[in-house]
Structure formats: C-alpha cells, structure tokens
Motif scaffolding. Structure first.
Motif, short mmCIF file in Angstrom:
data_model
loop_
_atom_site.label_atom_id
_atom_site.label_comp_id
_atom_site.label_asym_id
_atom_site.label_seq_id
_atom_site.Cartn_x
_atom_site.Cartn_y
_atom_site.Cartn_z
N PRO A 1 -11.64 -19.93 -53.90
CA PRO A 1 -10.95 -21.14 -53.46
C PRO A 1 -11.97 -22.28 -53.37
O PRO A 1 -13.16 -22.03 -53.13
N LEU A 2 -11.53 -23.49 -53.57
CA LEU A 2 -12.48 -24.61 -53.48
C LEU A 2 -11.72 -25.90 -53.21
O LEU A 2 -10.51 -25.97 -53.39
N LEU A 3 -12.46 -26.89 -52.77
CA LEU A 3 -11.88 -28.23 -52.63
C LEU A 3 -12.19 -29.02 -53.89
O LEU A 3 -11.31 -29.63 -54.48
N GLY A 4 -13.46 -29.00 -54.33
CA GLY A 4 -13.83 -29.71 -55.55
C GLY A 4 -14.92 -28.96 -56.30
O GLY A 4 -15.58 -28.09 -55.72
N PHE A 5 -15.10 -29.30 -57.59
CA PHE A 5 -16.17 -28.68 -58.38
C PHE A 5 -16.67 -29.70 -59.39
O PHE A 5 -16.00 -30.72 -59.65
N ASP A 6 -17.86 -29.43 -59.96
CA ASP A 6 -18.38 -30.36 -60.96
C ASP A 6 -18.50 -29.68 -62.32
O ASP A 6 -18.20 -28.49 -62.46
N VAL A 7 -18.93 -30.45 -63.32
CA VAL A 7 -18.95 -29.96 -64.69
C VAL A 7 -20.02 -28.87 -64.92
O VAL A 7 -20.06 -28.26 -65.98
N GLN A 8 -20.86 -28.63 -63.91
CA GLN A 8 -21.85 -27.56 -64.02
C GLN A 8 -21.44 -26.31 -63.24
O GLN A 8 -22.19 -25.32 -63.21
N GLY A 9 -20.30 -26.35 -62.58
CA GLY A 9 -19.83 -25.16 -61.85
C GLY A 9 -20.24 -25.10 -60.39
O GLY A 9 -20.01 -24.10 -59.73
N HIS A 10 -20.84 -26.18 -59.89
CA HIS A 10 -21.09 -26.23 -58.44
C HIS A 10 -19.77 -26.54 -57.75
O HIS A 10 -18.93 -27.25 -58.30
N ARG A 11 -19.64 -26.02 -56.50
CA ARG A 11 -18.38 -26.27 -55.82
C ARG A 11 -18.61 -26.75 -54.39
O ARG A 11 -19.68 -26.57 -53.83
N VAL A 12 -17.57 -27.35 -53.88
CA VAL A 12 -17.60 -27.69 -52.46
C VAL A 12 -16.36 -27.06 -51.83
O VAL A 12 -15.25 -27.14 -52.38
N GLY A 13 -16.61 -26.35 -50.71
CA GLY A 13 -15.51 -25.70 -49.99
C GLY A 13 -15.42 -26.31 -48.61
O GLY A 13 -15.77 -27.47 -48.41
N TYR A 14 -15.00 -25.49 -47.66
CA TYR A 14 -14.82 -26.00 -46.30
C TYR A 14 -16.13 -26.12 -45.52
O TYR A 14 -16.13 -26.55 -44.37
N GLY A 15 -17.22 -25.68 -46.11
CA GLY A 15 -18.53 -25.92 -45.51
C GLY A 15 -19.00 -24.86 -44.53
O GLY A 15 -20.01 -25.05 -43.86
N LYS A 16 -18.29 -23.73 -44.47
CA LYS A 16 -18.72 -22.68 -43.55
C LYS A 16 -19.50 -21.58 -44.27
O LYS A 16 -20.01 -20.66 -43.63
N GLY A 17 -19.56 -21.65 -45.56
CA GLY A 17 -20.40 -20.71 -46.32
C GLY A 17 -19.83 -19.31 -46.50
O GLY A 17 -20.56 -18.41 -46.91
N PHE A 18 -18.53 -19.12 -46.22
CA PHE A 18 -17.94 -17.78 -46.38
C PHE A 18 -18.17 -17.25 -47.80
O PHE A 18 -18.60 -16.11 -47.99
N TYR A 19 -17.84 -18.06 -48.80
CA TYR A 19 -17.94 -17.57 -50.18
C TYR A 19 -19.38 -17.49 -50.66
O TYR A 19 -19.73 -16.60 -51.43
N ASP A 20 -20.24 -18.39 -50.21
CA ASP A 20 -21.65 -18.29 -50.60
C ASP A 20 -22.25 -16.98 -50.06
O ASP A 20 -23.01 -16.31 -50.77
N ARG A 21 -21.90 -16.63 -48.84
CA ARG A 21 -22.40 -15.35 -48.27
C ARG A 21 -21.84 -14.16 -49.03
O ARG A 21 -22.56 -13.23 -49.37
#
Ligand SMILES: Nc1nc2c(c(=O)[nH]1)N(C=O)[C@@H](CNc1ccc(C(=O)N[C@@H](CCC(=O)O)C(=O)O)cc1)CN2
Ligand SMILES: Nc1ncnc2c1ncn2[C@@H]1O[C@H](COP(=O)(O)OP(=O)(O)OP(=O)(O)O)[C@@H](O)[C@H]1O
Length: 189
Positions: free
Chosen positions: A122-142
């Motif tokens: 899930p994500l809020l936004g992403f860029d053309v290189q595949g970086h994403r921004v989510g809700y900022g709690k780091g659940f998916y990064d972890r």
C-alpha cells in the motif's frame, strides 16, 4: 516536495475520489496485475483495504489469488513496535476491523516474512524510480527488510508516478513494480 507534503497531497487526492471511481480503478488495477510475470509464485502477501482512507480495494485481487489457488497472507499491525505479524488467510480466518479501520486476523497460522514470494504494497505516492511514501510509521520498510532478497514488491496506486525523486534513505525499500489503472511501472526488474 517533502514526504510530509506528498502525504498531504495524496491523502487529499484520495479523499476527492467517489466510491464509483475507487471501484472502477481498483478493478482496472487488478486486471493489469494479470499481465505481470508473477503467477508462478505461491506465497502472496496482500493488504486488506482501509476503506476510511479510500485505499485501493484489494477484494478483487483476493478473488484472483483464490481462483489461482495461491497461498494468501494477511497481517495484524502492532502500532507500538510498528511491526506486522503475518497469518495465512483461510476459510476459517476471522477478520476484525482494527481501531485504524484495517481488517485484521486475530489469530491463525503464522507465516514468517521470508516465506513471501510477492508483496502487494500500500502507498500514498511513488516516484518514477520506485521510491514510495506511506503513512510514515515504517511498517512496510521493516517488513520488506525481513523478506528474502528476491521478493517481488508491487505497489498499487490510483495515481501516476511523481516525476521528481521522493526523498529516501537507507531503510526505504524500493518497489519492483507499481500498478495503476493506466499502466504498469517496472523499476529495473
Ligand atoms: N491496508 C493497509 N494496511 C496496512 C498499512 C496500509 O497502509 N494499508 N500500513 C502501512 O504502513 C500499516 C498500517 N499503517 C498505518 C499507519 C497510519 C494509519 C492512520 O490511520 N493514520 C492516520 C493518523 C492516525 C493517528 O495518528 O491517530 C492518518 O494518517 O490520517 C493507519 C495505518 C500496516 N497495514
Ligand atoms: N528496517 C527498519 N528498522 C527500523 N526502523 C525502520 C526500518 N525501516 C524504516 N524504519 C523507520 O520507520 C520510519 C519510516 O519512515 P518513512 O518516512 O520512511 O515512512 P514511509 O516512507 O511513509 O513508509 P511506511 O509506509 O513504511 O510507513 C522511519 O522512522 C525509519 O527510520
């Protein structure tokens, strides 16, 4: 734009969507997923829609996975540790709406992160290189940091990519694909 500004932008854009648009676009995303070369895999991790946040509806994807006899894994989130515990979704899995509006399993057969072959992100936004921004709690990064190296990470978004690079750091795990109603973005896979 900063991550904070991007979060605000995409939360606003989502809130503007009607239920009809959300259903139509979610179906388009699910259909587009069928074109990806992922269907020989077995373990698929899926997020269950927070309807209050107007997320992509993943029920159609769930039906596709069930129709293909895939193992589907869903998670329960612990907001103290910002970690998720993963469970196999079966006919007997009881789902309860959490205080954040996420349908979550209460118990079941636990599946470790390194079992996942494909993760829908899930994500809020992403860029053309595949970086994403989510809700900022780091659940998916972890979570993604615990997955096996070859895991396929697929973002789902109603909106197209940000042309400018989203600020990122060492703990941000980039996507392999992002699927929108309009197209599939492949990020160096
Ligand atoms: N469906 C789904 N499941 C998911 C995620 C997701 O984005 N979507 N997550 C992805 O990481 C994790 C949950 N992360 C979340 C983080 C913030 C909020 C939330 O409601 N934030 C409010 C502020 C609430 C408050 O602080 O009281 C908001 O941003 O408006 C919800 C889920 C794990 N499970
Ligand atoms: N592997 C990790 N171990 C520990 N902390 C992590 C890890 N990955 C991320 N974090 C922390 O979680 C937070 C995530 O913030 P970030 O701004 O990257 O969120 P985001 O991009 O919106 O992602 P998400 O959707 O995962 O919340 C940061 O404080 C980061 O330091």
């Amino acid at each position: 734009m900063t991550k904070k500004e991007l979060r605000q932008k995409y939360k606003y854009l989502r809130q503007e969507l009607s239920i009809e648009e959300i259903e139509h676009m979610s179906l388009a995303i699910a259909n587009r997923l069928l074109t990806l070369d992922i269907w020989d895999n077995i373990y698929f991790h899926l997020f269950l829609t927070m309807e209050n946040q107007k997320e992509v509806h993943t029920d159609v994807i769930l039906s596709i996975l069930a129709g293909k006899d895939k193992e589907v894994i869903v998670s329960r989130s612990d907001f103290t540790s910002c970690m998720m515990v993963h469970y196999l979704l079966t006919d007997n899995t009881k789902l309860v709406l959490s205080e954040y509006g996420i349908p979550e399993p209460v118990e079941g057969i636990e599946v470790p992160s390194n079992k996942m072959d494909v993760v829908f992100v899930p994500l809020l936004g992403f860029d053309v290189q595949g970086h994403r921004v989510g809700y900022g709690k780091g659940f998916y990064d972890r979570f993604l940091a615990e997955c096996k190296p070859g895991v396929i990470k697929i973002g789902l978004s109603f909106f197209e990519a940000e042309p400018d690079t989203i600020p990122h750091n060492d703990t941000d795990v980039a996507l392999d694909y992002c699927v929108t109603p309009q197209r599939v973005y492949s990020f160096g896979v």
